[in-house]
Design a protein around this motif. Structure first.
Motif, short mmCIF file in Angstrom:
data_model
loop_
_atom_site.label_atom_id
_atom_site.label_comp_id
_atom_site.label_asym_id
_atom_site.label_seq_id
_atom_site.Cartn_x
_atom_site.Cartn_y
_atom_site.Cartn_z
N GLY A 70 0.79 -1.22 0.00
CA GLY A 70 0.00 0.00 0.00
C GLY A 70 0.82 1.27 0.00
N VAL A 71 2.14 1.18 -0.01
CA VAL A 71 2.99 2.37 -0.01
C VAL A 71 3.06 2.94 -1.43
CG1 VAL A 71 5.32 3.23 0.40
CG2 VAL A 71 4.33 1.51 1.93
N PRO A 72 2.86 4.25 -1.60
CA PRO A 72 2.98 4.85 -2.94
C PRO A 72 4.38 4.61 -3.51
CG PRO A 72 1.93 6.38 -1.43
CD PRO A 72 2.42 5.24 -0.60
N GLY A 73 4.44 4.23 -4.78
CA GLY A 73 5.71 3.95 -5.42
C GLY A 73 6.10 2.49 -5.39
N VAL A 74 5.25 1.64 -4.80
CA VAL A 74 5.49 0.20 -4.76
C VAL A 74 4.53 -0.48 -5.73
CG1 VAL A 74 5.41 -1.89 -3.36
CG2 VAL A 74 6.35 0.22 -2.40
N SER A 75 5.08 -1.24 -6.65
CA SER A 75 4.23 -1.95 -7.61
C SER A 75 3.86 -3.34 -7.16
CB SER A 75 4.95 -2.05 -8.97
OG SER A 75 6.19 -2.74 -8.83
N GLU A 76 4.69 -3.94 -6.30
CA GLU A 76 4.42 -5.30 -5.84
C GLU A 76 5.22 -5.57 -4.58
OE1 GLU A 76 4.88 -9.94 -7.43
OE2 GLU A 76 5.90 -8.28 -8.44
N ALA A 77 4.65 -6.32 -3.65
CA ALA A 77 5.35 -6.76 -2.46
C ALA A 77 4.95 -8.21 -2.20
CB ALA A 77 5.00 -5.88 -1.26
N ARG A 78 5.96 -9.07 -2.09
CA ARG A 78 5.68 -10.50 -1.97
C ARG A 78 6.61 -11.12 -0.93
NH1 ARG A 78 7.98 -14.77 -4.77
NH2 ARG A 78 9.07 -13.24 -6.08
N ALA A 79 6.01 -11.83 0.05
CA ALA A 79 6.80 -12.53 1.05
C ALA A 79 7.38 -13.81 0.43
CB ALA A 79 5.92 -12.87 2.25
N LEU A 80 8.68 -13.98 0.61
CA LEU A 80 9.34 -15.16 0.04
C LEU A 80 9.22 -16.34 1.00
CD1 LEU A 80 12.61 -13.52 -1.36
CD2 LEU A 80 10.43 -13.91 -2.51
N GLU A 81 9.26 -17.52 0.42
CA GLU A 81 9.16 -18.73 1.21
C GLU A 81 10.39 -18.88 2.12
OE1 GLU A 81 9.16 -18.53 -1.98
OE2 GLU A 81 7.08 -18.91 -2.61
N LYS A 82 10.20 -19.61 3.21
CA LYS A 82 11.30 -19.77 4.17
C LYS A 82 12.48 -20.51 3.55
CE LYS A 82 9.64 -24.08 6.28
NZ LYS A 82 9.24 -24.74 7.56
N GLU A 83 12.20 -21.37 2.54
CA GLU A 83 13.29 -22.08 1.90
C GLU A 83 14.29 -21.12 1.26
OE1 GLU A 83 10.03 -24.76 2.60
OE2 GLU A 83 10.16 -22.82 1.58
N LYS A 84 13.79 -20.01 0.72
CA LYS A 84 14.68 -19.04 0.10
C LYS A 84 15.50 -18.30 1.15
CE LYS A 84 12.02 -18.32 -4.11
NZ LYS A 84 11.42 -17.34 -5.04
#
Length: 296
Positions: free
Chosen positions: A87-101
């Motif tokens: 929801g921050v202006p200027g952010v197109s995508e935010a994705r939590a990575l899996e713990k394996e990564k």
């Protein structure tokens, strides 16, 4: 009875013969130097393109390291951080990575990660930034702090500066190499000019006595060696262009490797080589010839 003199068949020998025994060696040396100069230029262009591509990629992304607080699980904290950042202006995508990564990133440092499930290993959130107006690291940090999330924002600025610095070093080194190559070519031409004048010292003195000026005599050497250098420069540029084209074909869309991407348009950099080689040779021959002729 001696043969009668025929003025129609008699022709004076040129001051500088068209076929000189030293010409093949001079052609070869200047062609090799031109070839190396063109390869250096191609390498600079490819490395600059690679650095720009890496910089653009890093600028368009940010990484957030999220640590769980209280009774919240690491996965839940990462999911909440991704929701806040989206929801921050200027952010197109935010994705939590899996713990394996996350485990894969720390495995080289601590070894076996099989027993880490019971430990609060931080999670990562990959953030895509708007290309036109990207969010700053400070804005992302404020949004996370407002939701009482324990997180660190990495906007890759350190890596970006390192890449730009490395690209700048490569450009300076390449510039120094090109100057050395030009200096070597000038030295070779100067040596050939000196040898040519020494071999025709008597003729130069006669030309002086008949009223020829220093500039007129030096122009003969200047034009001769400029022509030789132009031919040699064209040969070296052609060889470098063929090699660059072959590397482009072998490497496909990425050129030699992703680290040195060569585009077809990059091969145009070899086109000025004959002109530059002729210019360096003309200047070297002119300076050397004038200096030596004035001493005679």
């Amino acid at each position: 009875m001696s043969e009668a003199f025929d003025p129609q068949r008699w022709r004076p020998a040129p001051f500088l013969p068209q076929e000189d025994a030293r010409d093949p060696a001079l052609l070869f040396v200047v062609a090799v130097l031109s070839f190396l100069a063109c390869l250096t230029a191609l390498g600079v262009i490819a490395s600059s393109r690679a650095a720009q591509g890496w910089t653009d990629q890093l600028t368009a992304e940010a990484t957030v390291i999220v640590r769980a607080r209280g009774g919240e699980t690491p996965d839940a904290a990462a999911a909440r951080a991704a929701e806040v950042l989206a929801g921050v202006p200027g952010v197109s995508e935010a994705r939590a990575l899996e713990k394996e990564k996350a485990y894969a990133l720390i495995e080289p440092w601590i070894g076996d990660v099989a027993d880490l499930d019971d430990l609060p290993v931080p999670r990562l959130v990959a953030v895509g930034l708007d290309a036109r107006k990207p969010a700053t690291a400070a804005a992302l940090g404020r949004a996370l702090k407002a939701q009482e999330l324990d997180a660190v924002v990495d906007d890759h600025s350190v890596w970006i500066e390192d890449i730009r610095g490395a690209a700048e070093v490569v450009r300076w080194i390449a510039s120094a190499i090109l100057l050395l190559i030009a200096g070597a070519a000038a030295a070779v031409v100067a040596f050939a000019t000196r040898a040519g004048i020494a071999a025709r010292k008597d003729v130069v003195e006669v030309l002086h006595l008949t009223g020829a000026e220093d500039g007129q005599i030096s122009n003969l050497f200047e034009l001769r060696f400029a022509g030789i250098a132009a031919v040699a420069g064209a040969a070296g540029a052609l060889a470098a262009g063929l090699l660059g084209g072959a590397l482009r074909l072998v490497g496909g869309g990425e050129g030699i490797t992703p680290a040195l991407p060569i585009a077809w348009v990059d091969l145009l950099v070899v086109l000025p080589c004959p002109v530059l080689a002729a210019l360096v040779a003309a200047v070297a021959a002119r300076i050397t010839a004038r200096r030596l002729i004035q001493r005679l």
